[in-house]
Design an enzyme around this catalytic site. Structure first.
Site, PDB file in Angstrom:
ATOM      1  N   LYS A 186      -9.227   1.921  -2.238  1.00 43.13           N
ATOM      2  CA  LYS A 186      -9.494   1.465  -0.873  1.00 43.13           C
ATOM      3  C   LYS A 186     -10.881   1.936  -0.454  1.00 43.13           C
ATOM      4  O   LYS A 186     -11.209   3.120  -0.571  1.00 43.13           O
ATOM      5  CB  LYS A 186      -8.417   2.020   0.060  1.00 43.13           C
ATOM      6  N   CYS A 211      -5.399  -2.930   2.557  1.00 39.09           N
ATOM      7  CA  CYS A 211      -5.247  -2.842   4.009  1.00 39.09           C
ATOM      8  C   CYS A 211      -6.557  -3.023   4.772  1.00 39.09           C
ATOM      9  O   CYS A 211      -7.063  -4.133   4.896  1.00 39.09           O
ATOM     10  CB  CYS A 211      -4.546  -1.537   4.387  1.00 39.09           C
ATOM     11  N   GLU A 223       0.829  -1.206   0.000  1.00 43.37           N
ATOM     12  CA  GLU A 223       0.000   0.000   0.000  1.00 43.37           C
ATOM     13  C   GLU A 223       0.869   1.264   0.000  1.00 43.37           C
ATOM     14  O   GLU A 223       1.847   1.364   0.741  1.00 43.37           O
ATOM     15  CB  GLU A 223      -0.891  -0.014   1.252  1.00 43.37           C
TER      16      GLU A 223
END
Length: 580
Positions: free
Chosen positions: A120, A156, A49
């Site tokens: 995300k 994540c 990330e």
């Protein structure tokens, strides 16, 4: 290459150590990784990330020029791709005209072209995280076919989905589940997930649970390296469709895992990078974290080539000295012992034994001349008063002045040696022993300091390096005759139990009382914690190894009157009823 059927896909998970804001250096890391993958015949390279800018970039993202340079870096990386498909994390521009200016994205590229990007979706705003401050959330969940296999790519927090140690936020969207429902056969998660002492177990259990529940293989790759207070352990992992952990990478260093993914069975087979998966002792992972934290702080910040610290003959400074020597090399550590009329014989002799075993340089500078000069200058003001905390703190500030003078003269950086127990209750002197550029053990309770020191002797060095006399003597600030920490504080086993319940577990006074601890002691400790926030605001940044550390992840008001007890709330409600 995309959309071509192969019996197996050769995949590499690579955890790198980027530096926040070092776009040129990070670009080199990424392009080198791509080149290695091409040479090794890797068909899919998965990086972490925000590998382009480092995580967390914080308010750098508010600068338009920084964002534009990141977008250009994305184009450069995409253009550099060849036959190896690359998944890498970066910021991407939000062109919708509304919302935040950018996304936290996973970009998929091959043969010089961008194939797709995934944004995300779950943006955390608890503890040290502030993603929603900067990023627009993603809302689309579509698998991407690579080498004939539909991959579901997540970033994540997307994979954590309501599985944190303390649940601050309940999400109503499960990205991995949504991708599975749309046909993903393998889940990928690219992360920058900070370490804490419980993460190696809790993170593994969380990933294992999701892989088993979805009945899909799960490939997890996490950032390595330290960024100021935050330490990233890497610890990338591969799970099969039953949730079985097949391997995990080295922690606290750059590393990679190579695997083959069978298109028919969906089972990953590790081809290189297989590691033992047993959990090490907590003392080991915390030591490795702090060692990396010190090393990266110095290297990435460019603050200094050498460090200095005050060595008192006590356990805290002994542990910091040991960590610094292991992180930077003994030749880059200067310890200073500064005895006073109240210092015990062991404060110097035990320090000498420690530095001899570590190979660290030791300076001895008595504080009496400075301390006496302070007292002489203040005598007209202090005349007729009794010796108290003012004179005690003058000693600590005399030592702080000596240490800061050395750092200024030679361009060194001062390491702070305060532990979390002291920081919590304010058992330290502003501009004295709280001075420094980095708090090395500020997130270790005193009991953890002792445990780590014993582990170092028994398991790491396998000999007595930290002298036994330091481990067995009663803790003391040595600022007045026969002083002991126990004169002012509860025994550390009791103190630390209360502090952990109040700070990490965020329990109320009543919950802590129900654990069977003494009410008077609990009230005193909680009051000390709440009264000393102003000191912690002025402390140096400290390396985080717990779920709730002082610093960027604990935003407690300095000026406030709420004590956090259910008893107070009941009293306030009763008072309100009477007034009505």
């Amino acid at each position: 290459m995309l959309n071509q059927f192969n019996e197996t896909v050769h995949i590499r998970l690579e955890q790198l150590n980027p530096t926040i804001g070092d776009l040129k250096g990070n670009k080199t890391l990424i392009l080198d990784a791509i080149q290695r993958a091409e040479v090794d015949g890797i068909e899919l390279l998965i990086l972490t990330e925000l590998i382009t800018c480092g995580y967390p970039p914080m308010d750098l993202l508010e600068r338009k020029v920084f964002r534009e340079l990141c977008y250009q870096l994305n184009r450069d990386i995409i253009q550099a791709t060849g036959d190896t498909t690359v998944i890498f994390g970066s910021i991407t521009e939000n062109l919708s005209g509304t919302g935040r200016t950018c996304y936290n994205s996973a970009i998929v590229a091959s043969n010089g072209e961008e194939i797709t990007r995934v944004h995300k979706a779950l943006l955390p705003t608890y503890d040290v995280f502030d993603d929603l401050r900067y990023f627009e959330p993603g809302t689309d969940f579509e698998p991407i076919v690579i080498e004939g296999i539909p991959f579901g790519i997540t970033v994540c927090e997307d994979i954590w989905f309501n599985d944190n140690e303390i649940q601050y936020h309940i999400y109503d969207v499960n990205p991995a589940e949504a991708l599975a429902e749309k046909g993903a056969e393998v889940i990928v998660n690219i992360s920058a997930s900070p370490f804490n002492k419980d993460k190696p177990v809790s993170r593994k259990n969380m990933l294992q649970k999701h892989a088993a529940r979805l009945e899909l293989p799960l490939l997890y790759v996490n950032q390595a390296g330290a960024q100021t207070e935050l330490i990233f352990d890497g610890d990338s992992m591969v799970f099969d469709a039953t949730g079985r952990l097949q391997t995990r990478s080295h922690r606290f260093k750059e590393d990679c895992i190579d695997l083959q993914l069978d298109e028919r069975t969906r089972n990953p087979e590790i081809t290189s990078g297989a590691r033992p998966i047993a959990e090490p002792a907590k003392e080991q992972v915390m030591f490795e974290a702090l060692r990396l934290g010190v090393k990266d702080y110095l290297q990435k910040s460019g603050a200094a080539n050498k460090v200095v610290l005050g060595l008192s003959g006590g356990i805290d400074s002994a542990l910091v000295c040991t960590i610094a020597a292991e992180a930077l090399g003994a030749e880059n550590v200067i310890a200073v012992t500064m005895p006073s009329q109240y210092s015990s014989e062991g404060s110097v002799s035990d320090s000498e034994k420690l530095v001899h075993k570590l190979g660290v340089e030791l300076l001895e500078i008595p504080i009496a001349p400075i301390y006496d000069a302070f007292k002489e200058s203040l005598s007209p003001v202090f005349e007729g008063t009794e010796f108290n905390v003012a004179e005690e703190n003058l000693q600590s500030r005399s030592r702080g002045d000596i240490l800061m003078a050395i750092t200024n003269k030679f361009g060194y950086m001062l390491l702070n040696t305060s532990n979390k127990s002291e920081m919590a209750v304010g058992y330290g002197t502003l501009y004295g022993d709280m001075a420094g550029g980095l708090g090395v053990i500020s997130d270790l309770y005193k009991t953890e300091v002792y445990a780590m020191a014993r582990w170092l002797n028994e398991c790491y060095f396998e000999k007595e390096v930290i002298p036994d006399a330091i481990l067995t003597k009663a803790p003391s600030a040595e600022l007045r005759p026969d002083q002991k920490d126990s004169d002012s504080l509860p025994d550390y086993e009791i103190l630390d139990a209360i502090l952990e319940s109040y700070i990490e577990q965020q329990q109320s006074r009543e919950q802590i009382i129900r654990a069977g601890l003494e009410v008077e002691t609990i009230d005193r400790v909680l009051r000390l914690v709440d009264l000393n926030e102003h000191k912690r605001y002025q402390a140096p940044p400290g390396l985080k190894v717990s779920a709730k550390a002082f610093g960027m992840g604990r935003r407690w008001p300095v000026v406030q009157r709420w004590t956090g007890t259910e008893q107070d709330l009941t009293s306030e409600l009763e008072t309100g009823r009477k007034k009505r």
